[in-house]
Structures are given as structure tokens and as C-alpha cells.
Design an enzyme around this catalytic site. Structure first.
Site, PDB file in Angstrom:
ATOM      1  N   SER A 153       3.373   1.900 -13.746  1.00  0.00           N
ATOM      2  CA  SER A 153       3.023   0.488 -13.923  1.00  0.00           C
ATOM      3  C   SER A 153       3.499   0.029 -15.297  1.00  0.00           C
ATOM      4  O   SER A 153       3.594   0.843 -16.233  1.00  0.00           O
ATOM      5  CB  SER A 153       1.497   0.318 -13.854  1.00  0.00           C
ATOM      6  N   TYR A 200      -6.530   3.396 -16.590  1.00  0.00           N
ATOM      7  CA  TYR A 200      -5.342   3.100 -15.764  1.00  0.00           C
ATOM      8  C   TYR A 200      -4.070   3.245 -16.607  1.00  0.00           C
ATOM      9  O   TYR A 200      -3.094   3.865 -16.181  1.00  0.00           O
ATOM     10  CB  TYR A 200      -5.472   1.690 -15.202  1.00  0.00           C
TER      11      TYR A 200
HETATM   12  N1  LIG Z   1      -0.669  -4.427  -7.454  1.00  0.00           N
HETATM   13  C1  LIG Z   1      -0.136  -4.513  -8.655  1.00  0.00           C
HETATM   14  O1  LIG Z   1      -0.101  -5.591  -9.275  1.00  0.00           O
HETATM   15  C2  LIG Z   1       0.460  -3.281  -9.312  1.00  0.00           C
HETATM   16  C3  LIG Z   1       1.085  -3.414 -10.545  1.00  0.00           C
HETATM   17  C4  LIG Z   1       1.672  -2.293 -11.138  1.00  0.00           C
HETATM   18  C5  LIG Z   1       1.626  -1.070 -10.488  1.00  0.00           C
HETATM   19  N2  LIG Z   1       1.017  -0.975  -9.290  1.00  0.00           N
HETATM   20  C6  LIG Z   1       0.995   0.338  -8.628  1.00  0.00           C
HETATM   21  O2  LIG Z   1       1.689   0.223  -7.397  1.00  0.00           O
HETATM   22  C7  LIG Z   1       1.084   1.090  -6.436  1.00  0.00           C
HETATM   23  C8  LIG Z   1       0.721   0.294  -5.202  1.00  0.00           C
HETATM   24  O3  LIG Z   1      -0.117  -0.776  -5.573  1.00  0.00           O
HETATM   25  P1  LIG Z   1      -0.634  -1.808  -4.456  1.00  0.00           P
HETATM   26  O4  LIG Z   1      -1.254  -2.949  -5.187  1.00  0.00           O
HETATM   27  O5  LIG Z   1       0.438  -2.045  -3.479  1.00  0.00           O
HETATM   28  O6  LIG Z   1      -1.810  -0.915  -3.832  1.00  0.00           O
HETATM   29  P2  LIG Z   1      -2.856  -1.112  -2.660  1.00  0.00           P
HETATM   30  O7  LIG Z   1      -4.232  -1.108  -3.225  1.00  0.00           O
HETATM   31  O8  LIG Z   1      -2.448  -2.207  -1.739  1.00  0.00           O
HETATM   32  O9  LIG Z   1      -2.647   0.290  -1.936  1.00  0.00           O
HETATM   33  C9  LIG Z   1      -3.093   1.469  -2.529  1.00  0.00           C
HETATM   34  C10 LIG Z   1      -3.397   2.439  -1.416  1.00  0.00           C
HETATM   35  O10 LIG Z   1      -3.841   3.663  -2.007  1.00  0.00           O
HETATM   36  C11 LIG Z   1      -4.900   4.150  -1.217  1.00  0.00           C
HETATM   37  N3  LIG Z   1      -5.728   5.053  -1.993  1.00  0.00           N
HETATM   38  C12 LIG Z   1      -6.633   4.746  -2.951  1.00  0.00           C
HETATM   39  N4  LIG Z   1      -7.213   5.857  -3.406  1.00  0.00           N
HETATM   40  C13 LIG Z   1      -6.662   6.893  -2.720  1.00  0.00           C
HETATM   41  C14 LIG Z   1      -6.857   8.291  -2.731  1.00  0.00           C
HETATM   42  N5  LIG Z   1      -7.759   8.866  -3.530  1.00  0.00           N
HETATM   43  N6  LIG Z   1      -6.114   9.048  -1.896  1.00  0.00           N
HETATM   44  C15 LIG Z   1      -5.218   8.483  -1.057  1.00  0.00           C
HETATM   45  N7  LIG Z   1      -5.013   7.165  -0.983  1.00  0.00           N
HETATM   46  C16 LIG Z   1      -5.722   6.383  -1.811  1.00  0.00           C
HETATM   47  C17 LIG Z   1      -5.657   2.907  -0.754  1.00  0.00           C
HETATM   48  O11 LIG Z   1      -6.459   3.183   0.389  1.00  0.00           O
HETATM   49  C18 LIG Z   1      -4.522   1.952  -0.474  1.00  0.00           C
HETATM   50  O12 LIG Z   1      -4.087   2.029   0.875  1.00  0.00           O
HETATM   51  C19 LIG Z   1      -0.101   1.744  -7.135  1.00  0.00           C
HETATM   52  O13 LIG Z   1       0.294   3.010  -7.626  1.00  0.00           O
HETATM   53  C20 LIG Z   1      -0.398   0.799  -8.277  1.00  0.00           C
HETATM   54  O14 LIG Z   1      -1.036   1.434  -9.358  1.00  0.00           O
HETATM   55  C21 LIG Z   1       0.426  -2.046  -8.668  1.00  0.00           C
END
Ligand SMILES: NC(=O)c1ccc[n+]([C@@H]2O[C@H](COP(=O)([O-])OP(=O)(O)OC[C@H]3O[C@@H](n4cnc5c(N)ncnc54)[C@H](O)[C@@H]3O)[C@@H](O)[C@H]2O)c1
Length: 273
Positions: free
Chosen positions: A149, A162
Site C-alpha cells: 500500500s 497497517y
Molecule cells: N482499498 C484500498 O483503498 C487499498 C489501498 C491500498 C492497498 N490496499 C490493499 O489492497 C488489497 C485489497 O484491498 P481491497 O480493498 O480490494 O480489499 P477487500 O476488503 O475488498 O478484500 C480483502 C479480502 O481479504 C479477505 N480477508 C480478510 N482477512 C483475511 C484472512 N485472515 N484470511 C484470508 N482472507 C482474508 C476478506 O474476506 C476480503 O475478501 C489489500 O491487501 C489492501 O491492504 C487497499
């Protein structure tokens, strides 16, 4: 139609939602057999249904990535069902109100929240690599893409666990790339900015969203699919000479002078007057 992932087998953690779901669907659409490893069993089953209805191959495995037995089982399932492993995408992260929503400051953060964040967002990535690498090596090589991230690259006023976990993901990525490069395992990270996934949409306040948007160089926030395309690129043979890198997919959020948003505001005010 031939796809560039034909014959390849991928495990996508966090594949039931957001960028992980989009990654699984894109890879499956390009020919990969995909294991969707997620704690959210029902949503993962729904993604599998969509992929198979479109003629793709996928299975869902209920996985808590922070549990070593679960992480081992998701990889074993890929090999048992599809015969090999070529790609691991570590996308799962604890982004809900129970963990990220309570990740306040180093002084105040509940220690259980800190531990859970590190367990899912960093230890889980290590476990995925640990169990996948022997199969990638046995198959003649492969690709790992870890989702970090921009929170790892720039200071924010909340989210210390985080930020630490996602910075750890970058260090781990370079370590794996270095250790296993000679055995043809590539390992890269993607650092997204703001992805409009269901999780982010639910968690982000209107004020925070406006502040973040005012710093984007591109005119819109990213969709899960736009980040997924970057992940899929790094996992694909098109990136076969790329390893140990962090590809920032943030619409320019972190690539400009800190005063950019002030300048934009001034221009808008001048134009309006
Ligand atoms: N959304 C944002 O703005 C953002 C920004 C920067 C980075 N990210 C990173 O991108 C990635 C995806 O983000 P997103 O917003 O699409 O996520 P999201 O929340 O839509 O999806 C995350 C998924 O991870 C699963 N999950 C959570 N804990 C878990 C565990 N212990 N074991 C297995 N699965 C688990 C959840 O059930 C979910 O399906 C993540 O790594 C996040 O940190 C997101």
C-alpha cells in the site's frame, strides 16, 4: 481463444472481494485455474460460480491466511486439484472496522488490533510465500505478487499497524526475490493508493476521501480492476524480467510536490472569480 495464463495455476488470497476478486477473475479469463483463498467462504463461492459460469476454472478454499495450517492447505489444494502452482497473489488484508478501523495511534492502539493486523497483513504474506515457493521451484519457477500500500511509503495520521505491516511486505518481497531469483521465482509488490473496493468505500469518511482525491494526478479513484491489472501484469510472462520491484498504482497520489492540492485549489478559485 488462447490466453496468456493457459495451463497456469494461481492462488489468490483475499480473492472473494475487491482487488483480489478482480485479479482472480482476470487471470481466470486469461486461462488460469484459480484457487480463491479467503475467510469469506460464501463470497468466495460466489466468485467461483461466476468464473465457472463463464467457462473458467476455479475453486474456493476457506482460508485464514494467518493460520499456518490454512495457508499450507490452500497451496496443497491448488496442487491437488490442478496439478501444479505457478502464481501466488497475496492480497488478503484485515481491512474491516474490527482491525483497520481500530488502528488508531501507537499510543492508543489496542495491542490485540496491532497483533491481528500484523498477523493477517504481514505474517499471512510470509506464510503464503513459505508454502508456495517449494511448488513454484519444483515447477521450474513462478511469480509471487504481494499487495502492499502507499501507506508503507508515506506517513499517515492513523493506521500505524497497517503501515508497519505493508512496509514489512515490501521488505519481504525484496528478500524473497533475492533468495529465490536463481530458482526462477520472481517476487514483486504492488502499492495501490485508494481502491474503491467495498471495504474502502465502507471505511472511508467523506472528508478523508475528498482530501485523498484532491491529491490524485488522474481524475478518478481506482477501481479494483485497475489495481488488479497491475497485479496480473506482474504475475504474467510480460513481466518475466521484473523482480524485487514495488509498482505503485496510485493515480499519482505519491508522485508530486506536497503543495499540489493547494495549487489546484488556487487555480480553481482563480478560474471561478
Ligand atoms: N482499498 C484500498 O483503498 C487499498 C489501498 C491500498 C492497498 N490496499 C490493499 O489492497 C488489497 C485489497 O484491498 P481491497 O480493498 O480490494 O480489499 P477487500 O476488503 O475488498 O478484500 C480483502 C479480502 O481479504 C479477505 N480477508 C480478510 N482477512 C483475511 C484472512 N485472515 N484470511 C484470508 N482472507 C482474508 C476478506 O474476506 C476480503 O475478501 C489489500 O491487501 C489492501 O491492504 C487497499
Amino acid at each position: 481463444m488462447m490466453g496468456d495464463f493457459d495451463g497456469k495455476v494461481a492462488v489468490v488470497t483475499g480473492g472473494a472481494s475487491g482487488a483480489g476478486e478482480a485479479t482472480a477473475k482476470i487471470m481466470a479469463g486469461r486461462g488460469a485455474a484459480v484457487v480463491i483463498a479467503d475467510v469469506a467462504q460464501d463470497r468466495a463461492a460466489g466468485v467461483v460460480k461466476e468464473i465457472t459460469a463463464g467457462g473458467g476454472r476455479a475453486v474456493a478454499v476457506r482460508t485464514d491466511v494467518s493460520d499456518p495450517a490454512d495457508a499450507a492447505a490452500m497451496v496443497e489444494r491448488a496442487v491437488a486439484d490442478f496439478g501444479r502452482l505457478d502464481v501466488l497473489v497475496n492480497c488478503a488484508a484485515a481491512l474491516g472496522p474490527d482491525v483497520l478501523g481500530r488502528d488508531t495511534t501507537v499510543v492508543d492502539v489496542d495491542l490485540g488490533v496491532w497483533e491481528r493486523s500484523l498477523a493477517v497483513d504481514l505474517f499471512g504474506v510470509m506464510l503464503g510465500c513459505r508454502f508456495a515457493i517449494p511448488h513454484l521451484v519444483a515447477g521450474g519457477g513462478g511469480a509471487i505478487v504481494n499487495v502492499s500500500s502507499v501507506a508503507a511509503l508515506r506517513g499517515r495520521w492513523v493506521g500505524p499497524a497497517y503501515a508497519a505491516a505493508k512496509a514489512g511486505v515490501i521488505g519481504l518481497t525484496r528478500n524473497v526475490a533475492t533468495t529465490y531469483g536463481q530458482r526462477r521465482v520472481r517476487c514483486n509488490a504492488v502499492a495501490p493508493g485508494l481502491i474503491m473496493s467495498p471495504a474502502a468505500t465502507a471505511m472511508l469518511s467523506e472528508a478523508d476521501r475528498r482530501i485523498q482525491e484532491s491529491h490524485l494526478l488522474l481524475p478518478s479513484r481506482s477501481t479494483p480492476e485497475e489495481v488488479a491489472e497491475t497485479v496480473v501484469f506482474l504475475a504474467s510472462d510480460a513481466a518475466r524480467y521484473v523482480t524485487g520491484q514495488v509498482l505503485v498504482a496510485d493515480g499519482g497520489l505519491t508522485s508530486h510536490s506536497p503543495s499540489y492540492a493547494d495549487w489546484r485549489r488556487q487555480v480553481a478559485e482563480a478560474e471561478a472569480s
